[in-house]
Design a protein around this motif. Structure first.
Motif, PDB file in Angstrom:
ATOM      1  N   PRO A   1       0.810  -1.230   0.000  1.00  0.00           N
ATOM      2  CA  PRO A   1       0.000   0.000   0.000  1.00  0.00           C
ATOM      3  C   PRO A   1       0.843   1.279   0.000  1.00  0.00           C
ATOM      4  CG  PRO A   1      -0.815  -1.565   1.627  1.00  0.00           C
ATOM      5  CD  PRO A   1       0.487  -2.095   1.151  1.00  0.00           C
ATOM      6  N   ASP A   2       2.071   1.221   0.520  1.00  0.00           N
ATOM      7  CA  ASP A   2       2.914   2.419   0.589  1.00  0.00           C
ATOM      8  C   ASP A   2       3.323   2.931  -0.794  1.00  0.00           C
ATOM      9  OD1 ASP A   2       2.778   2.420   3.325  1.00  0.00           O
ATOM     10  OD2 ASP A   2       4.628   1.267   3.606  1.00  0.00           O
ATOM     11  N   THR A   3       3.156   2.086  -1.812  1.00  0.00           N
ATOM     12  CA  THR A   3       3.515   2.518  -3.174  1.00  0.00           C
ATOM     13  C   THR A   3       2.416   3.374  -3.818  1.00  0.00           C
ATOM     14  OG1 THR A   3       2.542   0.530  -4.194  1.00  0.00           O
ATOM     15  CG2 THR A   3       4.870   0.402  -3.530  1.00  0.00           C
ATOM     16  N   ILE A   4       1.277   3.505  -3.158  1.00  0.00           N
ATOM     17  CA  ILE A   4       0.139   4.230  -3.752  1.00  0.00           C
ATOM     18  C   ILE A   4       0.367   5.732  -3.593  1.00  0.00           C
ATOM     19  CG2 ILE A   4      -2.357   4.564  -3.718  1.00  0.00           C
ATOM     20  CD1 ILE A   4      -2.625   1.716  -2.621  1.00  0.00           C
ATOM     21  N   ASN A   5       0.769   6.384  -4.691  1.00  0.00           N
ATOM     22  CA  ASN A   5       0.973   7.836  -4.679  1.00  0.00           C
ATOM     23  C   ASN A   5      -0.291   8.554  -5.164  1.00  0.00           C
ATOM     24  OD1 ASN A   5       0.946   7.470  -7.464  1.00  0.00           O
ATOM     25  ND2 ASN A   5       3.176   7.442  -7.629  1.00  0.00           N
ATOM     26  N   ASN A   6      -0.225   9.859  -5.324  1.00  0.00           N
ATOM     27  CA  ASN A   6      -1.405  10.646  -5.700  1.00  0.00           C
ATOM     28  C   ASN A   6      -1.952  10.261  -7.073  1.00  0.00           C
ATOM     29  OD1 ASN A   6      -1.553  12.074  -3.318  1.00  0.00           O
ATOM     30  ND2 ASN A   6      -0.205  13.718  -4.034  1.00  0.00           N
ATOM     31  N   ALA A   7      -1.059  10.014  -8.022  1.00  0.00           N
ATOM     32  CA  ALA A   7      -1.517   9.625  -9.370  1.00  0.00           C
ATOM     33  C   ALA A   7      -2.263   8.292  -9.318  1.00  0.00           C
ATOM     34  CB  ALA A   7      -0.314   9.528 -10.312  1.00  0.00           C
ATOM     35  N   ARG A   8      -1.752   7.343  -8.531  1.00  0.00           N
ATOM     36  CA  ARG A   8      -2.414   6.036  -8.379  1.00  0.00           C
ATOM     37  C   ARG A   8      -3.757   6.202  -7.673  1.00  0.00           C
ATOM     38  NH1 ARG A   8       1.049   1.297  -8.720  1.00  0.00           N
ATOM     39  NH2 ARG A   8       3.152   1.881  -9.392  1.00  0.00           N
ATOM     40  N   LYS A   9      -3.799   7.084  -6.692  1.00  0.00           N
ATOM     41  CA  LYS A   9      -5.055   7.326  -5.964  1.00  0.00           C
ATOM     42  C   LYS A   9      -6.139   7.837  -6.912  1.00  0.00           C
ATOM     43  CE  LYS A   9      -2.963   8.309  -1.447  1.00  0.00           C
ATOM     44  NZ  LYS A   9      -2.629   9.375  -0.477  1.00  0.00           N
ATOM     45  N   ARG A  10      -5.742   8.765  -7.823  1.00  0.00           N
ATOM     46  CA  ARG A  10      -6.724   9.289  -8.793  1.00  0.00           C
ATOM     47  C   ARG A  10      -7.260   8.173  -9.672  1.00  0.00           C
ATOM     48  NH1 ARG A  10      -3.436  13.948  -8.841  1.00  0.00           N
ATOM     49  NH2 ARG A  10      -2.147  13.120 -10.541  1.00  0.00           N
ATOM     50  N   ARG A  11      -6.354   7.302 -10.142  1.00  0.00           N
ATOM     51  CA  ARG A  11      -6.768   6.182 -10.996  1.00  0.00           C
ATOM     52  C   ARG A  11      -7.693   5.221 -10.244  1.00  0.00           C
ATOM     53  NH1 ARG A  11      -3.048   2.654 -10.560  1.00  0.00           N
ATOM     54  NH2 ARG A  11      -4.498   1.055  -9.826  1.00  0.00           N
ATOM     55  N   ILE A  12      -7.353   4.908  -8.990  1.00  0.00           N
ATOM     56  CA  ILE A  12      -8.151   3.984  -8.170  1.00  0.00           C
ATOM     57  C   ILE A  12      -9.537   4.570  -7.906  1.00  0.00           C
ATOM     58  CG2 ILE A  12      -8.345   2.938  -5.866  1.00  0.00           C
ATOM     59  CD1 ILE A  12      -5.175   2.823  -5.941  1.00  0.00           C
ATOM     60  N   ALA A  13      -9.583   5.877  -7.608  1.00  0.00           N
ATOM     61  CA  ALA A  13     -10.866   6.539  -7.341  1.00  0.00           C
ATOM     62  C   ALA A  13     -11.753   6.507  -8.580  1.00  0.00           C
ATOM     63  CB  ALA A  13     -10.633   7.981  -6.895  1.00  0.00           C
ATOM     64  N   THR A  14     -11.164   6.783  -9.738  1.00  0.00           N
ATOM     65  CA  THR A  14     -11.934   6.751 -10.993  1.00  0.00           C
ATOM     66  C   THR A  14     -12.454   5.340 -11.273  1.00  0.00           C
ATOM     67  OG1 THR A  14     -10.553   8.532 -11.876  1.00  0.00           O
ATOM     68  CG2 THR A  14     -11.842   7.267 -13.465  1.00  0.00           C
ATOM     69  N   GLY A  15     -11.594   4.366 -11.086  1.00  0.00           N
ATOM     70  CA  GLY A  15     -11.967   2.969 -11.349  1.00  0.00           C
ATOM     71  C   GLY A  15     -13.053   2.438 -10.438  1.00  0.00           C
ATOM     72  N   SER A  16     -13.109   2.961  -9.208  1.00  0.00           N
ATOM     73  CA  SER A  16     -14.105   2.462  -8.233  1.00  0.00           C
ATOM     74  C   SER A  16     -15.317   3.375  -8.104  1.00  0.00           C
ATOM     75  CB  SER A  16     -13.448   2.296  -6.859  1.00  0.00           C
ATOM     76  OG  SER A  16     -12.896   3.529  -6.416  1.00  0.00           O
ATOM     77  N   GLY A  17     -15.323   4.480  -8.873  1.00  0.00           N
ATOM     78  CA  GLY A  17     -16.458   5.403  -8.809  1.00  0.00           C
ATOM     79  C   GLY A  17     -16.530   6.151  -7.496  1.00  0.00           C
ATOM     80  N   THR A  18     -15.356   6.428  -6.911  1.00  0.00           N
ATOM     81  CA  THR A  18     -15.316   7.127  -5.622  1.00  0.00           C
ATOM     82  C   THR A  18     -14.449   8.380  -5.739  1.00  0.00           C
ATOM     83  OG1 THR A  18     -13.423   5.779  -4.914  1.00  0.00           O
ATOM     84  CG2 THR A  18     -15.614   4.976  -4.307  1.00  0.00           C
ATOM     85  N   GLN A  19     -14.261   9.069  -4.608  1.00  0.00           N
ATOM     86  CA  GLN A  19     -13.421  10.261  -4.562  1.00  0.00           C
ATOM     87  C   GLN A  19     -12.052   9.902  -3.975  1.00  0.00           C
ATOM     88  OE1 GLN A  19     -14.682  13.215  -5.745  1.00  0.00           O
ATOM     89  NE2 GLN A  19     -16.517  12.031  -6.269  1.00  0.00           N
ATOM     90  N   ILE A  20     -11.071  10.794  -4.202  1.00  0.00           N
ATOM     91  CA  ILE A  20      -9.722  10.572  -3.650  1.00  0.00           C
ATOM     92  C   ILE A  20      -9.783  10.534  -2.123  1.00  0.00           C
ATOM     93  CG2 ILE A  20      -7.427  11.615  -3.365  1.00  0.00           C
ATOM     94  CD1 ILE A  20      -7.523  12.469  -6.258  1.00  0.00           C
TER      95      ILE A  20
END
Length: 459
Positions: free
Chosen positions: A391-410
């Motif tokens: 989980p420590d590898t999750i930076n801001n760019a990854r967070k944006r991608r994850i939020a978009t993919g799951s239909g959620t917010q950062i």
């Protein structure tokens, strides 16, 4: 179920449980509150009158007077009387007959007979290790026959075909004969329902009962109809030798009046509760456990039994060993915990059975509910395997991608990562204890920060 009744009763009994001694006045006031609570829960009036009178007799008797803590004993009296109204203990199905044992289901249309047949078949197959055959004698609703065929395939039991042009008695006798040839243990017979009680339906069901002579005749009734459920059960009991009652849709009934009225009015035991839509959502009815839940004391026994059945012990032990070895609790482990909780009936099903939660349970559910649990699972599923393990590898760019993919917010992704960190710490603390205990306590890590130690942690 029973949310409204629990809230009212807990409030009125809390006042008296703190009393050093009981007087006619404080008993009278509390009994008035209890009476109101029962009537608001749609308990039948004759049941309420008998219940209040029985509690009053015991409360002013020697049993309470001699006690060092009369307030607590008064609460115990109320609990015992609740158990008495609903039946002293669980009455299991009597299947002691030359196979196949026939179980006949009766009830009004829309009460949930067909789905209950499938749920009962699954329960007997999985918990009692019985082979089961189901059959529909509802010749007025061809869709009900097709529905039962689909459900039988879903739960993995035998289905005996029938059609709308057959006589119900011929259908039932054919199914029993087929079960005998296949050495099936139990036949569950679904019967026709009506929108209301009528002579034609009663005549047909009596004829069917005489022909097959079932060892169990269960009346299926919608708990959300309140005291009408008890009255309908009485009408069926007058026509048929019922052996028990199944209350359905109890997960949608906040009052619980039917459970407190049916036994008293019909004299027949409640044997099962339908607690949801899924095929495993049928539970044996335990009056003592239900009385405990009504009074806000939880139901730990049912929670333990459910954990033993539904929690994946191998996964729990694997996780415990992993933590003991000093390995990190990653997001894949977190997702496993979320799925385990969903198997246990979600946050609501879990908190409902925990003792002493009271208003804390409601507060917890406002902060974290089954919808938010599903959102958390969606966020984790939107991550790559590497991100879930590290989980420590999750930076801001990854967070944006994850939020978009799951239909959620950062912010939602950040919140989940923070909760995961909290749970990581908790799992280290509890790593030396039993696997299931770890899991139950660990689930507390899903409670949002800001409210101090989570409820599970406090326990």
């Amino acid at each position: 179920m029973f949310e409204n009744l629990t809230e009212r009763l807990s409030g009125s009994l809390r006042k008296i449980s703190g009393q050093a001694r009981l007087t006619d006045d404080n008993i009278k006031d509390t009994l008035r509150e209890v009476r109101k609570a029962l009537l608001e829960a749609d308990v039948a009036l004759p049941v309420v009158k008998a219940f209040i009178e029985s509690v009053r007799k015991r409360a002013v008797g020697q049993e309470v007077r001699r006690s060092l803590t009369p307030g607590q004993v008064f609460v115990k009296v109320v609990q015992q009387e609740l158990e008495g109204v609903m039946g002293q203990s669980n009455e299991a199905l009597n299947l002691a007959a030359q196979p196949p044992a026939v179980v006949m289901m009766a009830g009004l249309q829309g009460a949930g007979k067909t789905t209950t047949v499938a749920k009962l078949a699954r329960l007997l197959k999985e918990r009692e290790k019985k082979s089961v055959l189901v059959v529909s004698a509802d010749v007025y609703r061809p869709a009900a026959i097709k529905q039962l065929e689909t459900l039988a395939a879903e739960v993995g039991v035998e289905f005996h075909p029938s059609s709308a042009d057959q006589d119900p008695v011929v259908i039932a006798e054919g199914a029993i004969d087929a079960a005998r040839k296949k050495h099936v243990d139990v036949v569950i017979l679904d019967t026709a329902g009506r929108l209301h009680v009528d002579e034609q339906m009663m005549g047909e069901i009596k004829r069917l009962h005489q022909a097959v002579n079932p060892i169990e005749t269960l009346f299926v009734v919608d708990s959300m109809t309140g005291q009408d459920a008890a009255n309908t059960a009485k009408a069926f009991n007058d026509a048929l030798p019922l052996t028990g009652v199944v209350l359905t849709k109890t997960d949608g009934d906040a009052r619980g009046g039917a459970a407190l009225s049916v036994r008293h009015i019909t004299g027949k035991p409640i044997k099962f509760l339908g607690v949801g839509e899924k095929s495993d959502a049928l539970e044996p009815f335990h009056p003592d456990r239900v009385a405990s839940r009504i009074l806000g004391m939880g139901d730990v026994l049912s929670l333990i039994e459910e954990a033993e059945r539904k929690l994946d012990q191998k996964k729990a032990e694997k996780l415990t060993n992993k933590i003991k070895k000093g390995k990190s609790f990653d997001l894949e482990d977190f997702r496993d915990q979320i799925q385990q909780m969903k198997n246990m009936g979600g946050i609501g099903g879990l908190l409902d059975k925990l003792p002493g939660m009271g208003q804390m349970a409601q507060m917890a559910q406002q902060q974290v509910n089954d919808k938010s649990i599903g959102q958390m699972e969606a966020i984790i599923c939107s991550m790559t395997p590497k991100e879930r393990r590290y989980p420590d590898t999750i930076n801001n760019a990854r967070k944006r991608r994850i939020a978009t993919g799951s239909g959620t917010q950062i912010q939602d992704v950040n919140r989940l990562l923070k909760q995961h960190k909290q749970m990581q710490k908790m799992m280290k603390k509890f790593s030396k204890k039993g696997a299931v205990a770890n899991m139950m306590r660990g689930m507390g890590g899903m409670m949002p920060p800001g409210g101090g130690t989570p409820p599970f942690g406090r326990m």
